[in-house]
Each structure stands twice: as C-alpha cells, then as structure tokens.
Scaffold this motif. Structure first.
Motif, short mmCIF file in Angstrom:
data_model
loop_
_atom_site.label_atom_id
_atom_site.label_comp_id
_atom_site.label_asym_id
_atom_site.label_seq_id
_atom_site.Cartn_x
_atom_site.Cartn_y
_atom_site.Cartn_z
N THR A 63 0.85 -1.19 0.00
CA THR A 63 0.00 0.00 0.00
C THR A 63 0.89 1.24 0.00
N SER A 64 0.27 2.34 -0.30
CA SER A 64 1.00 3.60 -0.31
C SER A 64 1.59 3.90 1.07
N GLU A 65 0.85 3.54 2.12
CA GLU A 65 1.34 3.79 3.47
C GLU A 65 2.59 2.95 3.77
N GLU A 66 2.60 1.70 3.30
CA GLU A 66 3.76 0.84 3.52
C GLU A 66 4.99 1.39 2.81
N ILE A 67 4.79 1.87 1.59
CA ILE A 67 5.91 2.44 0.84
C ILE A 67 6.43 3.69 1.54
N SER A 68 5.52 4.52 2.02
CA SER A 68 5.93 5.72 2.75
C SER A 68 6.74 5.35 3.99
N GLU A 69 6.33 4.29 4.68
CA GLU A 69 7.06 3.84 5.87
C GLU A 69 8.47 3.37 5.49
N VAL A 70 8.59 2.64 4.40
CA VAL A 70 9.91 2.18 3.94
C VAL A 70 10.79 3.38 3.63
N TYR A 71 10.24 4.37 2.96
CA TYR A 71 11.00 5.58 2.64
C TYR A 71 11.44 6.30 3.92
N ARG A 72 10.58 6.35 4.92
CA ARG A 72 10.94 6.98 6.19
C ARG A 72 12.09 6.22 6.86
N GLN A 73 12.01 4.89 6.82
CA GLN A 73 13.07 4.08 7.43
C GLN A 73 14.41 4.28 6.71
N LEU A 74 14.34 4.45 5.39
CA LEU A 74 15.56 4.66 4.61
C LEU A 74 16.00 6.11 4.60
N GLN A 75 15.24 6.96 5.26
CA GLN A 75 15.50 8.39 5.35
C GLN A 75 15.53 9.03 3.96
N LEU A 76 14.54 8.66 3.14
CA LEU A 76 14.38 9.23 1.81
C LEU A 76 13.10 10.05 1.79
N ASP A 77 13.01 10.97 0.86
CA ASP A 77 11.85 11.83 0.76
C ASP A 77 10.88 11.26 -0.28
N ILE A 78 9.75 10.75 0.18
CA ILE A 78 8.76 10.16 -0.72
C ILE A 78 8.14 11.21 -1.62
N GLU A 79 7.99 12.42 -1.12
CA GLU A 79 7.39 13.48 -1.94
C GLU A 79 8.30 13.84 -3.11
N GLU A 80 9.60 13.86 -2.85
CA GLU A 80 10.56 14.13 -3.92
C GLU A 80 10.50 13.02 -4.97
N GLU A 81 10.37 11.80 -4.53
CA GLU A 81 10.26 10.66 -5.44
C GLU A 81 8.99 10.76 -6.29
N ARG A 82 7.88 11.09 -5.64
CA ARG A 82 6.62 11.25 -6.36
C ARG A 82 6.71 12.35 -7.40
N GLN A 83 7.35 13.44 -7.04
CA GLN A 83 7.48 14.55 -7.99
C GLN A 83 8.33 14.15 -9.18
N SER A 84 9.43 13.43 -8.93
CA SER A 84 10.29 13.01 -10.04
C SER A 84 9.55 12.02 -10.96
N ILE A 85 8.67 11.21 -10.39
CA ILE A 85 7.87 10.30 -11.23
C ILE A 85 6.91 11.10 -12.08
N LYS A 86 6.27 12.10 -11.50
CA LYS A 86 5.34 12.94 -12.26
C LYS A 86 6.05 13.74 -13.35
N ASP A 87 7.28 14.16 -13.07
CA ASP A 87 8.03 14.98 -14.03
C ASP A 87 8.55 14.18 -15.21
N ASP A 88 8.63 12.88 -15.10
CA ASP A 88 9.14 12.04 -16.17
C ASP A 88 8.03 11.13 -16.68
N PRO A 89 7.39 11.48 -17.79
CA PRO A 89 6.27 10.69 -18.29
C PRO A 89 6.65 9.26 -18.68
N VAL A 90 7.89 9.05 -19.07
CA VAL A 90 8.33 7.70 -19.45
C VAL A 90 8.32 6.79 -18.22
#
Length: 140
Positions: free
Chosen positions: A91-118
């Motif tokens: 689920t989206s919540e599980e992925i967000s939790e993994v990103y928090r554990q890895l100390q990564l920014d999920i919002e930054e990842e989401r934005q980069s996905i949106k910015d690259d249509p491929v």
C-alpha cells in the motif's frame, strides 16, 4: 531419530544472502566439482584423437563447462527451494514507511515520477504507479 540428530541435520548456512542447509550446500558443491572435472578429463582423453593438438585444452575446458551446466541442472532437480514466497500488494502507506526508514523523501520521489512521463508510464504498465501516488492524491 533423536531430536539432537534431527537438529544437526537441519543446520543452516547463510551464503550470498540466502539461507541453505549445510549438507545440501556441500553436496551441490561436490556434484558441481565432480561433473566439471569429469567433463574436463573426458575431453583430455577424447579430443587428442579428433582435434588439433593446440585445441585439445580449449575443447576439454568447454566440455568441463558443459559438465558444470549438467551439474547445475542436476542440483536444481535434487534440491528444491525450501522457502515459500508470499507476495502481498504494498500500500502507499507501507511504501511511505519504507522511505521513512531509509531516510528518503517520498514526496521528492513522487514529484520526479510525475516529471518524467516515461517512468510514470512504465510504472503504470507494471501496476505500481498507484502504490506511489495514491496517498498524495488522497490528501487533496
């Protein structure tokens, strides 16, 4: 069979991030070495009669490699995987939790996905796009 004997037979060893039975590991290594050497030495006996002298060593090595492949198939049939893999959709919540554990920014990842249509299209084709984007869309 006593409990102690049973526990000794089930000794696990970790190899390259995988857990295996120690006895099975030794058996697979032994089978692989045996088939490889048998192939090589058969080649050393056969190829001097049918191949040019400078190619005997190379052909023998190729036959040894073929022995390794036969050993791979043999080991595959003799020793089946002992683990079961249970896949559940994340689920989206599980992925967000993994990103928090890895100390990564999920919002930054989401934005980069949106910015690259491929990338977005590939993720949609794989069925994982919604796992990354649902939580953000739910907040709106």
């Amino acid at each position: 069979m006593t409990e102690k004997q049973h526990n000794n037979e089930m000794t696990y060893v970790e190899v390259i991030g995988d857990t295996v039975y120690g006895k099975h590991l030794i058996a697979t290594i032994s089978i692989s070495i045996a088939f490889s050497l048998i192939g090589f030495f058969i080649g050393k006996q056969i190829f001097p009669k049918i191949a040019p002298e400078q190619m005997v060593q190379s052909y023998s090595l190729l036959l040894g490699i073929a022995g390794s492949l036969i050993a791979l198939l043999t080991n595959t049939f003799l020793f089946k995987p002992k683990r079961t893999l249970n896949e559940t959709p994340s689920t989206s919540e599980e992925i967000s939790e993994v990103y928090r554990q890895l100390q990564l920014d999920i919002e930054e990842e989401r934005q980069s996905i949106k910015d690259d249509p491929v990338i977005a299209q590939e993720m949609k084709e794989q069925g994982i796009y919604d796992m990354f984007m649902n939580e953000q869309e739910d907040k709106r």
